[in-house]
Write a protein that holds these residues in place. Sequence first.
Motif, PDB file in Angstrom:
ATOM      1  N   GLN A   1      34.204  68.591 -17.962  1.00  0.00           N
ATOM      2  CA  GLN A   1      35.275  68.172 -18.860  1.00  0.00           C
ATOM      3  C   GLN A   1      34.687  67.436 -20.054  1.00  0.00           C
ATOM      4  O   GLN A   1      33.692  66.738 -19.952  1.00  0.00           O
ATOM      5  N   LEU A   2      35.352  67.611 -21.189  1.00  0.00           N
ATOM      6  CA  LEU A   2      34.932  66.954 -22.411  1.00  0.00           C
ATOM      7  C   LEU A   2      36.126  66.202 -22.981  1.00  0.00           C
ATOM      8  O   LEU A   2      37.238  66.741 -23.012  1.00  0.00           O
ATOM      9  N   ALA A   3      35.893  64.993 -23.439  1.00  0.00           N
ATOM     10  CA  ALA A   3      36.969  64.185 -23.995  1.00  0.00           C
ATOM     11  C   ALA A   3      36.483  63.516 -25.265  1.00  0.00           C
ATOM     12  O   ALA A   3      35.566  62.687 -25.213  1.00  0.00           O
ATOM     13  N   GLU A   4      37.100  63.894 -26.392  1.00  0.00           N
ATOM     14  CA  GLU A   4      36.726  63.307 -27.681  1.00  0.00           C
ATOM     15  C   GLU A   4      37.540  62.042 -27.952  1.00  0.00           C
ATOM     16  O   GLU A   4      38.678  61.912 -27.490  1.00  0.00           O
ATOM     17  N   SER A   5      36.947  61.164 -28.726  1.00  0.00           N
ATOM     18  CA  SER A   5      37.631  59.956 -29.168  1.00  0.00           C
ATOM     19  C   SER A   5      37.021  59.511 -30.483  1.00  0.00           C
ATOM     20  O   SER A   5      35.953  59.985 -30.868  1.00  0.00           O
ATOM     21  N   GLY A   6      37.717  58.592 -31.153  1.00  0.00           N
ATOM     22  CA  GLY A   6      37.173  58.000 -32.366  1.00  0.00           C
ATOM     23  C   GLY A   6      37.774  58.492 -33.658  1.00  0.00           C
ATOM     24  O   GLY A   6      37.432  57.984 -34.736  1.00  0.00           O
ATOM     25  N   GLY A   7      38.661  59.472 -33.584  1.00  0.00           N
ATOM     26  CA  GLY A   7      39.279  59.958 -34.805  1.00  0.00           C
ATOM     27  C   GLY A   7      40.248  58.934 -35.383  1.00  0.00           C
ATOM     28  O   GLY A   7      40.555  57.920 -34.757  1.00  0.00           O
ATOM     29  N   GLY A   8      40.719  59.222 -36.592  1.00  0.00           N
ATOM     30  CA  GLY A   8      41.676  58.318 -37.220  1.00  0.00           C
ATOM     31  C   GLY A   8      41.911  58.688 -38.662  1.00  0.00           C
ATOM     32  O   GLY A   8      41.475  59.747 -39.134  1.00  0.00           O
ATOM     33  N   ILE A   9      42.599  57.786 -39.349  1.00  0.00           N
ATOM     34  CA  ILE A   9      42.903  57.965 -40.769  1.00  0.00           C
ATOM     35  C   ILE A   9      42.062  56.969 -41.557  1.00  0.00           C
ATOM     36  O   ILE A   9      42.136  55.758 -41.294  1.00  0.00           O
ATOM     37  N   VAL A  10      41.269  57.475 -42.476  1.00  0.00           N
ATOM     38  CA  VAL A  10      40.397  56.608 -43.272  1.00  0.00           C
ATOM     39  C   VAL A  10      40.472  57.014 -44.741  1.00  0.00           C
ATOM     40  O   VAL A  10      40.917  58.110 -45.073  1.00  0.00           O
ATOM     41  N   GLN A  11      39.991  56.135 -45.592  1.00  0.00           N
ATOM     42  CA  GLN A  11      39.955  56.416 -47.015  1.00  0.00           C
ATOM     43  C   GLN A  11      38.650  57.125 -47.373  1.00  0.00           C
ATOM     44  O   GLN A  11      37.655  57.014 -46.647  1.00  0.00           O
ATOM     45  N   ARG A 112      31.742  81.160 -30.243  1.00  0.00           N
ATOM     46  CA  ARG A 112      31.900  82.080 -29.116  1.00  0.00           C
ATOM     47  C   ARG A 112      30.854  81.866 -28.031  1.00  0.00           C
ATOM     48  O   ARG A 112      31.022  82.348 -26.907  1.00  0.00           O
ATOM     49  N   ASN A 113      29.808  81.151 -28.354  1.00  0.00           N
ATOM     50  CA  ASN A 113      28.748  80.910 -27.376  1.00  0.00           C
ATOM     51  C   ASN A 113      28.983  79.684 -26.512  1.00  0.00           C
ATOM     52  O   ASN A 113      28.154  79.369 -25.660  1.00  0.00           O
ATOM     53  N   TYR A 114      30.082  79.013 -26.709  1.00  0.00           N
ATOM     54  CA  TYR A 114      30.333  77.756 -25.999  1.00  0.00           C
ATOM     55  C   TYR A 114      31.249  77.976 -24.806  1.00  0.00           C
ATOM     56  O   TYR A 114      32.224  78.715 -24.877  1.00  0.00           O
ATOM     57  N   ASP A 115      30.886  77.301 -23.715  1.00  0.00           N
ATOM     58  CA  ASP A 115      31.581  77.501 -22.450  1.00  0.00           C
ATOM     59  C   ASP A 115      32.755  76.543 -22.254  1.00  0.00           C
ATOM     60  O   ASP A 115      33.742  76.895 -21.600  1.00  0.00           O
ATOM     61  N   TYR A 116      32.609  75.345 -22.729  1.00  0.00           N
ATOM     62  CA  TYR A 116      33.615  74.316 -22.506  1.00  0.00           C
ATOM     63  C   TYR A 116      33.960  73.634 -23.819  1.00  0.00           C
ATOM     64  O   TYR A 116      33.086  73.403 -24.661  1.00  0.00           O
ATOM     65  N   TRP A 117      35.226  73.273 -23.930  1.00  0.00           N
ATOM     66  CA  TRP A 117      35.728  72.625 -25.130  1.00  0.00           C
ATOM     67  C   TRP A 117      36.591  71.429 -24.767  1.00  0.00           C
ATOM     68  O   TRP A 117      37.298  71.455 -23.751  1.00  0.00           O
ATOM     69  N   GLY A 118      36.515  70.417 -25.624  1.00  0.00           N
ATOM     70  CA  GLY A 118      37.460  69.325 -25.508  1.00  0.00           C
ATOM     71  C   GLY A 118      38.744  69.673 -26.242  1.00  0.00           C
ATOM     72  O   GLY A 118      38.866  70.748 -26.844  1.00  0.00           O
ATOM     73  N   ARG A 119      39.700  68.741 -26.199  1.00  0.00           N
ATOM     74  CA  ARG A 119      41.000  68.985 -26.834  1.00  0.00           C
ATOM     75  C   ARG A 119      41.010  68.616 -28.311  1.00  0.00           C
ATOM     76  O   ARG A 119      41.953  68.959 -29.026  1.00  0.00           O
TER      77      ARG A 119
END
Length: 127
Positions: A1-11, A112-119
Amino acid sequence: QLAESGGGIVQPGASLRLSCAVSGSGRTFSDDAVAWFRQAPGKEREFVAAIRWMSNSPFYGGPTGAAKGRFTISRDNAKKTANLQMNRLAPEDTAVYYCAVTSSDSGLEDPRNYDYWGRGTQVTVSS
């Protein structure tokens, strides 16, 4: 499993650090590469950067790639995270950022070469 974090709204001109937590039952990821892709509305998924987990070797694609010398990929083996430090962000960096894992030895820029993806995690750069 993959879980991304850290995104947001910035200038424009700001920095963000994205993190991808990597976990999996029985999979060590030691022979894998972890990559960051991004996808803006109406556009194809675009390669940003990848890193070989065992060798800790980064790959940013060609000189016209999305990273363009502003982004740095790294991994923390103890925390099992792959991180993307993004500096000098611009409005064209606005996208959903995904992390992905591949066991492939080549073609790191091809999703296409990647097996697993986060959301994914949303990054919005706007004044």
